[in-house]
Scaffold this motif. Structure first.
Motif, PDB file in Angstrom:
ATOM      1  N   ALA A  45      35.599  35.874  55.705  1.00 29.47           N
ATOM      2  CA  ALA A  45      34.769  37.316  56.342  1.00 29.47           C
ATOM      3  C   ALA A  45      33.581  37.385  55.509  1.00 29.47           C
ATOM      4  CB  ALA A  45      36.326  38.218  56.853  1.00 29.47           C
ATOM      5  N   THR A  46      34.132  37.568  54.141  1.00 29.19           N
ATOM      6  CA  THR A  46      33.549  38.566  53.157  1.00 29.19           C
ATOM      7  C   THR A  46      33.667  37.833  51.583  1.00 29.19           C
ATOM      8  OG1 THR A  46      35.849  39.675  51.720  1.00 29.19           O
ATOM      9  CG2 THR A  46      34.702  40.741  53.819  1.00 29.19           C
ATOM     10  N   ASP A 205      26.797  36.392  49.178  1.00 30.08           N
ATOM     11  CA  ASP A 205      26.661  36.740  50.537  1.00 30.08           C
ATOM     12  C   ASP A 205      26.722  35.487  51.889  1.00 30.08           C
ATOM     13  OD1 ASP A 205      27.393  39.423  50.753  1.00 30.08           O
ATOM     14  OD2 ASP A 205      24.822  39.116  51.118  1.00 30.08           O
ATOM     15  N   SER A 230      31.129  32.630  52.288  1.00 26.33           N
ATOM     16  CA  SER A 230      31.513  34.089  53.109  1.00 26.33           C
ATOM     17  C   SER A 230      30.703  33.839  54.640  1.00 26.33           C
ATOM     18  CB  SER A 230      29.867  34.443  52.189  1.00 26.33           C
ATOM     19  OG  SER A 230      30.248  36.318  52.950  1.00 26.33           O
ATOM     20  N   PRO A 232      30.642  36.272  57.385  1.00 25.96           N
ATOM     21  CA  PRO A 232      31.497  38.031  58.346  1.00 25.96           C
ATOM     22  C   PRO A 232      31.364  37.426  60.130  1.00 25.96           C
ATOM     23  CG  PRO A 232      28.876  37.902  57.052  1.00 25.96           C
ATOM     24  CD  PRO A 232      29.373  36.493  57.170  1.00 25.96           C
ATOM     25  N   GLU A 233      30.715  37.256  60.579  1.00 26.26           N
ATOM     26  CA  GLU A 233      31.202  36.846  62.368  1.00 26.26           C
ATOM     27  C   GLU A 233      32.733  35.928  62.555  1.00 26.26           C
ATOM     28  OE1 GLU A 233      30.784  38.991  64.279  1.00 26.26           O
ATOM     29  OE2 GLU A 233      28.921  40.093  63.872  1.00 26.26           O
ATOM     30  N   SER A 364      34.183  47.811  57.791  1.00 24.40           N
ATOM     31  CA  SER A 364      33.736  46.752  58.082  1.00 24.40           C
ATOM     32  C   SER A 364      33.664  46.294  58.905  1.00 24.40           C
ATOM     33  CB  SER A 364      34.591  46.233  56.957  1.00 24.40           C
ATOM     34  OG  SER A 364      33.837  44.811  56.751  1.00 24.40           O
ATOM     35  N   SER A 365      32.554  44.974  59.698  1.00 23.06           N
ATOM     36  CA  SER A 365      32.836  44.556  60.575  1.00 23.06           C
ATOM     37  C   SER A 365      33.606  43.435  60.625  1.00 23.06           C
ATOM     38  CB  SER A 365      31.288  43.483  60.633  1.00 23.06           C
ATOM     39  OG  SER A 365      31.521  43.057  59.628  1.00 23.06           O
ATOM     40  N   GLN A 366      34.589  43.090  60.285  1.00 23.57           N
ATOM     41  CA  GLN A 366      35.799  42.273  59.800  1.00 23.57           C
ATOM     42  C   GLN A 366      36.478  42.649  61.050  1.00 23.57           C
ATOM     43  OE1 GLN A 366      37.256  42.814  56.075  1.00 23.57           O
ATOM     44  NE2 GLN A 366      37.762  41.593  56.791  1.00 23.57           N
ATOM     45  N   GLU A 391      28.238  45.441  57.161  1.00 27.48           N
ATOM     46  CA  GLU A 391      28.737  44.261  56.984  1.00 27.48           C
ATOM     47  C   GLU A 391      30.052  44.798  55.686  1.00 27.48           C
ATOM     48  OE1 GLU A 391      27.561  41.124  57.862  1.00 27.48           O
ATOM     49  OE2 GLU A 391      27.043  42.752  59.773  1.00 27.48           O
ATOM     50  N   PRO A 392      30.412  43.685  55.115  1.00 32.26           N
ATOM     51  CA  PRO A 392      31.457  43.855  54.328  1.00 32.26           C
ATOM     52  C   PRO A 392      30.751  44.456  53.387  1.00 32.26           C
ATOM     53  CG  PRO A 392      31.892  41.563  55.497  1.00 32.26           C
ATOM     54  CD  PRO A 392      30.982  42.527  56.194  1.00 32.26           C
ATOM     55  N   SER A 393      29.906  43.320  52.730  1.00 35.67           N
ATOM     56  CA  SER A 393      28.711  44.127  50.912  1.00 35.67           C
ATOM     57  C   SER A 393      28.553  45.692  51.508  1.00 35.67           C
ATOM     58  CB  SER A 393      27.812  43.213  50.707  1.00 35.67           C
ATOM     59  OG  SER A 393      26.670  43.304  52.084  1.00 35.67           O
TER      60      SER A 393
END
Length: 511
Positions: A45-46, A205, A230, A232-233, A364-366, A391-393
């Motif tokens: 995810a990240t 990313d 990576s 994220p979704e 975080s979006s996760q 977003e994770p970052s």
């Protein structure tokens, strides 16, 4: 039976999010993982934060870097310490440990590994307070080089956790000669370790690509190439797994488990992990969450078991502590416990005088779906919850700068397998700027436990801390998470409780 509005709204949001993500994602094809049995591709995810083992602060980073940088010792699957760059060790006295180092090891650039590299590495992480891993190592006072393959590690007092520290991120051994000649910036662009895999490419990313180290001192690497993507979704990770773009996908939503299991050639693999999903609450003077009744109302407003059942698909165990079984200092009386009582939550909020108060919560979006349901529960209790999804970052940057408002949601693991990993964040100096939690009794218990070499009394100290924190609530713990992974049947993969991806623990069924 009355329908819970938070479940209805939360599940609707979840379905919409998955549909939109599926429609908006662009499917990449992997020409490596599906066609070349010597390439392993993992979807996370990240992304990593950087290639500096001392300046990363998340499990996703360590899960990648363990393949490039070796520790002196590491944890096996049962969390027992096994030798890596150190072949043996002994405690000379309360503050001194002697390590014998492995001979004949070279870094990826050909430089020989010696005691000088251990000294450089540990001195750096222990003395530079700007490094994210410094708090774990600052008890180390000095590393003395006895000879090229022997060092003495000296702590500023008794340290019951030294071996635990040396088997986690922050203890990855760096090439002293290379960094001194080229500089740290050059190292970060072209990192060098002693591990079984070497750096090839990093597209931030997007992906980290590693290649096997043919000169590795241990067992020969099993893969020619290891790729960490990576993604994220979660819906995109699932799509990539089903399309053959990745071999392993982490963080599979419960709603996709049946879909993956029904697909020929794919499988679901589950395992309990160290991670506890939680809300961290700011107690800074002037914030609404500085009021203990508000924090208590938040705790009573959340139906933890409902979240586990509806969003996590049953893959979780509710808790009022973040020190789960298997970690030193766990308090079983707080595990598998929850205080859900929406009527009491409303009453407490009214008594506090903060009914209708705004709560700004960042996630975080996760963990977006969990946060949406929690926000709905808080609103039902009488708060006005404002949810910010990053977003994770971006979340990681905010986390490092300690600039969240009243609440942030985060899943925190335990790389030390010790209660100190969870609770040192509530020491006054560590809490400053994040929660601003300050309890003199907790401070003393935590400080004393850090130098207590007697396991029995040390365990009691951490259990007392947990009982106090359960009432003070600088955090509201939701549940211990279960790792749910999707995998291609061409790989044999057994998840670890620490969430590490040691590439050579993952094998190809094709040989």
């Amino acid at each position: 039976m009355k329908t819970k509005s938070w479940i209805t709204s939360g599940l609707l949001l979840l379905v919409v999010a998955i549909v939109l993500a599926g429609c908006g994602s662009s499917k990449e094809s992997s020409t490596d993982s599906a066609t070349n049995s010597k390439t392993l591709t993992i979807g996370n995810a990240t992304d990593i934060e950087s290639f500096d083992p001392h300046n990363n602060n998340n499990t996703s980073s360590e899960a990648v870097l363990v393949n490039m940088f070796d520790y002196l010792v590491k944890n096996d699957n049962e969390q027992k310490k096994v030798p890596v760059l150190a072949t043996s060790w002994e405690q000379v006295n309360d503050t001194t440990w002697r390590f014998k180092l492995r001979e004949g090891v070279t870094f990826h650039n050909g430089d020989p590994f010696t005691a000088a590299d251990v000294k450089y590495t540990i001195d750096r992480v222990a003395k530079d307070s700007a490094l994210k891993q410094n708090s774990y190592f600052k008890s180390i006072k000095e590393v003395k080089v006895v000879d090229d393959y022997t060092i003495d590690m000296i702590t500023d007092g008794p340290d019951p956790l030294l071996l635990n520290r040396l088997s986690k991120m922050g203890a990855g051994i760096l090439p002293s000669k290379y960094i001194k000649e080229k500089g740290i910036d050059a190292f970060l662009k072209s990192p060098v370790g002693t591990g079984p895999y070497k750096f090839s490419k990093w597209t931030k990313d997007d992906r980290v690509e590693l290649v096997k180290n043919d000169k590795y001192f241990g067992e020969a690497p099993k893969w020619d190439t290891v790729v960490f993507r990576s993604i994220p979704e979660a819906s995109t990770r699932v799509s990539e797994l089903l399309a053959g773009g990745i071999d392993i996908a982490s963080g599979i939503p419960s709603t996709d488990v049946e879909r993956i299991q029904s697909e020929e050639g794919k499988q679901i693999v589950k395992a309990p992990i160290q991670r506890v999903l939680q809300l961290i609450l700011r107690e800074t003077e002037g914030t609404v969450t500085a009021d203990p009744k508000v924090r208590e109302a938040i705790d009573f407003a959340i139906d933890k078991q409902g979240i586990v059942d509806s969003i996590a698909g049953g893959a979780g165990i509710v808790t009022r502590t973040s020190v789960t079984p298997g970690n030193f200092g766990a308090d079983p009386s707080l595990y598998k416990q929850t205080l859900y009582d929406p009527a009491k939550a409303k009453q407490l909020l009214q008594e506090s005088g903060h009914a209708g108060a705004e709560l700004n919560m960042t996630v975080s979006s996760q963990y977006k779906e969990y946060a949406e349901v929690v926000a709905a529960m808080l609103n039902e209790a009488g708060f006005k919850a404002n949810l910010e999804v990053l977003e994770p970052s971006a979340f990681s940057e905010r986390y490092s700068s300690k600039s969240f408002k009243e609440i942030f949601m985060i899943g925190i693991g335990n790389s030390l397998f010790d209660a100190s990993n969870n609770y040192n964040r509530y020491l006054k100096t560590e809490a400053a700027g994040e929660t601003d939690y300050n309890n003199p009794k907790v401070e003393k218990l935590l400080q004393d436990a850090l130098v207590n070499m007697d396991p029995a009394s040390r365990e009691k100290q951490y259990q007392e801390v947990q009982q106090i924190l359960a009432e003070d609530r600088p955090a509201v713990y939701l549940f211990q998470m279960e790792g749910i992974y999707g995998a291609d049947n061409r790989v044999k993969f057994t998840p670890r409780s620490d969430e590490m991806f040691y590439a050579d623990d993952i094998t190809s069924v094709n040989g």
